[in-house]
Design an enzyme around this catalytic site. Structure first.
Site, PDB file in Angstrom:
ATOM      1  N   GLY A  32       2.448   2.405  10.684  1.00 29.24           N
ATOM      2  CA  GLY A  32       3.406   3.492  10.502  1.00 29.24           C
ATOM      3  C   GLY A  32       4.100   3.910  11.787  1.00 29.24           C
ATOM      4  N   GLU A  52      -6.997   4.800   7.699  1.00 23.11           N
ATOM      5  CA  GLU A  52      -6.804   6.222   7.371  1.00 23.11           C
ATOM      6  C   GLU A  52      -8.042   6.785   6.669  1.00 23.11           C
ATOM      7  OE1 GLU A  52      -2.997   5.697   5.416  1.00 23.11           O
ATOM      8  OE2 GLU A  52      -2.134   5.184   7.362  1.00 23.11           O
ATOM      9  N   SER A  74       3.336  -2.050  10.318  1.00 22.66           N
ATOM     10  CA  SER A  74       4.786  -2.097  10.499  1.00 22.66           C
ATOM     11  C   SER A  74       5.400  -3.460  10.164  1.00 22.66           C
ATOM     12  CB  SER A  74       5.163  -1.663  11.923  1.00 22.66           C
ATOM     13  OG  SER A  74       4.742  -0.325  12.162  1.00 22.66           O
ATOM     14  N   ASN A  89       0.878  -1.172   0.000  1.00 22.66           N
ATOM     15  CA  ASN A  89       0.000   0.000   0.000  1.00 22.66           C
ATOM     16  C   ASN A  89       0.915   1.223   0.000  1.00 22.66           C
ATOM     17  OD1 ASN A  89      -1.789   2.055   0.527  1.00 22.66           O
ATOM     18  ND2 ASN A  89      -2.284   1.400   2.613  1.00 22.66           N
ATOM     19  N   LYS A 148       0.190   4.203  -0.274  1.00 25.82           N
ATOM     20  CA  LYS A 148      -0.448   5.403   0.277  1.00 25.82           C
ATOM     21  C   LYS A 148      -0.174   6.583  -0.675  1.00 25.82           C
ATOM     22  CE  LYS A 148      -0.176   3.334   4.779  1.00 25.82           C
ATOM     23  NZ  LYS A 148      -0.189   3.478   6.227  1.00 25.82           N
ATOM     24  N   GLU A 190      -5.502  -4.786  10.624  1.00 23.05           N
ATOM     25  CA  GLU A 190      -4.482  -3.756  10.807  1.00 23.05           C
ATOM     26  C   GLU A 190      -4.750  -2.984  12.093  1.00 23.05           C
ATOM     27  OE1 GLU A 190      -2.436  -2.676   6.819  1.00 23.05           O
ATOM     28  OE2 GLU A 190      -4.034  -1.268   7.239  1.00 23.05           O
ATOM     29  N   HIS A 219      -9.561   1.185   4.764  1.00 25.17           N
ATOM     30  CA  HIS A 219      -8.303   1.400   5.486  1.00 25.17           C
ATOM     31  C   HIS A 219      -8.560   2.368   6.647  1.00 25.17           C
ATOM     32  CE1 HIS A 219      -4.242   2.705   6.433  1.00 25.17           C
ATOM     33  NE2 HIS A 219      -3.831   1.594   5.854  1.00 25.17           N
TER      34      HIS A 219
HETATM   35  P1  PGA Z   1       2.787   0.360   7.612  1.00 24.85           P
HETATM   36  O1  PGA Z   1       1.313   0.574   7.001  1.00 24.85           O
HETATM   37  O2  PGA Z   1       3.297  -0.947   7.063  1.00 24.85           O
HETATM   38  O3  PGA Z   1       3.576   1.546   7.146  1.00 24.85           O
HETATM   39  O4  PGA Z   1       2.641   0.298   9.097  1.00 24.85           O
HETATM   40  C1  PGA Z   1       0.437  -0.497   6.824  1.00 24.85           C
HETATM   41  C2  PGA Z   1      -0.850  -0.002   6.234  1.00 24.85           C
HETATM   42  O5  PGA Z   1      -1.332   1.077   6.622  1.00 24.85           O
HETATM   43  O6  PGA Z   1      -1.445  -0.656   5.354  1.00 24.85           O
END
Ligand code: PGA
Length: 244
Positions: A172, A97, A208, A9, A11, A166, A95
Site C-alpha cells: 500500500g 495487517e 504495490s 485482496n 481488504k 509480501e 497477512h
Molecule cells: P497492495 O497490497 O497491493 O495494495 O500493496 C497488497 C496486500 O496487502 O496484499
C-alpha cells in the site's frame, strides 16, 4: 505443479453496488483458457454476492482470514467451514495487517492454515519483513522463521499451500520491491520449501503490484503470481496484472 495465481485482496473495501460492477467485469472478461488462475478474496459479508456473480465464470473467490477453530464462542470470527459453504476455494492467512493489528503469531498463522486445509481450502500464507528488518539485514531470517513455523505446523500438508512473499514496506506504499529483490527472497523461500518436500508450492509476490510492474515481476524464475491489494479494486488494472 507450481500453481500460477493472481489473487485480489480487497481488504476492507467494497459495497454492493461497486462490487457488482467489478465482479461482473471479471466474470465476463476472464476466460478459462488463460494460463493463470484468477481469485478474489472479498470481505466476508460479500461472499454470497461473489458466489452468485462468479459461479458461472472462471474466476474463483476466497476469504481474507479464517479462524483456527471450527466453531464456538469466538465472536467476530469466521470458520473455514463457513467459507466453504459459500464456494470459497482459498483463504489468505497471516497477512501482515493481521499479524500487526491483531497480534497474530507464527503459531496462530500455522493453526489457521491447518484449519483451512482441513476444510479443503487452499491457504495463501503470507510472510514478509518490515522496513526496519530489511535495513538491519534480517530479511532472510524473518521470512525463514515465518515459513519454518508454517512447515512445522503443516508437515506434508505444506504442499497444499500457496505462499505469498509480501514485504511490509511495499504494501500500500506504492514502493514495490524490484523484481530482483523479490526474486532473491523467493529463491530463499523456494529452497526452504524444497528442503521440506514442497518445492512446487506456488509462490506469489505482493506489495504495490500494478499493471505496469507485473510483467517484470512475473518474469522472475521463482515468482508464480501476485497477491494484489489496491490494484485489485480496479477491473482494468487487475485484469492487466492477470494477463501480464
Ligand atoms: P497492495 O497490497 O497491493 O495494495 O500493496 C497488497 C496486500 O496487502 O496484499
Amino acid at each position: 505443479m507450481r500453481e500460477k495465481l493472481v489473487v485480489g485482496n480487497w481488504k476492507m473495501n467494497g459495497g454492493l453496488a461497486t462490487n457488482a460492477e467489478l465482479l461482473a467485469r471479471l466474470a465476463s472478461e476472464w476466460t478459462p483458457g488463460d494460463a493463470r488462475k484468477l481469485v478474489v478474496c472479498v470481505p466476508a459479508p460479500y461472499l454470497a454476492q461473489a458466489q452468485a456473480a462468479l459461479s458461472a465464470s472462471a474466476v474463483m473467490w476466497g476469504v481474507q482470514d479464517v479462524s483456527e477453530h471450527a466453531a464456538g464462542a469466538y465472536t467476530g470470527e469466521i470458520a473455514a467451514g463457513m467459507a466453504v459453504e459459500f464456494g470459497c476455494r482459498y483463504a489468505i492467512v497471516g497477512h501482515s495487517e493481521r499479524r500487526r493489528l491483531h497480534g497474530e503469531t507464527d503459531g496462530v498463522v500455522g493453526a489457521k492454515a491447518l484449519a483451512a486445509l482441513g476444510r479443503g481450502l487452499t491457504p495463501i500464507a503470507c510472510v514478509g519483513e518490515t522496513l526496519d528488518e530489511r535495513e538491519r539485514g534480517a530479511t532472510d531470517a524473518v521470512v525463514t522463521r515465518q515459513l519454518d513455523a508454517l512447515i512445522e505446523a503443516l508437515g506434508a500438508r505444506m504442499r497444499g499451500c500457496v505462499v505469498a512473499y509480501e514485504p511490509v514496506w511495499a504494501i500500500g506504499t506504492g514502493r514495490t520491491a524490484s523484481p530482483e529483490q523479490a526474486q532473491a527472497v523467493h529463491a530463499v523461500l523456494r529452497s526452504r520449501l524444497a528442503g521440506a518436500g514442497a518445492g512446487d508450492v506456488g509462490l506469489l509476490y505482493g506489495g504495490s503490484v500494478k499493471g505496469s510492474n507485473a510483467a517484470a515481476l512475473f518474469a522472475m524464475s521463482d515468482i508464480d503470481g501476485a497477491l494484489v491489494g489496491g490494484a485489485s479494486l480496479d477491473a482494468d488494472e487487475f485484469l492487466t496484472i492477470a494477463r501480464a
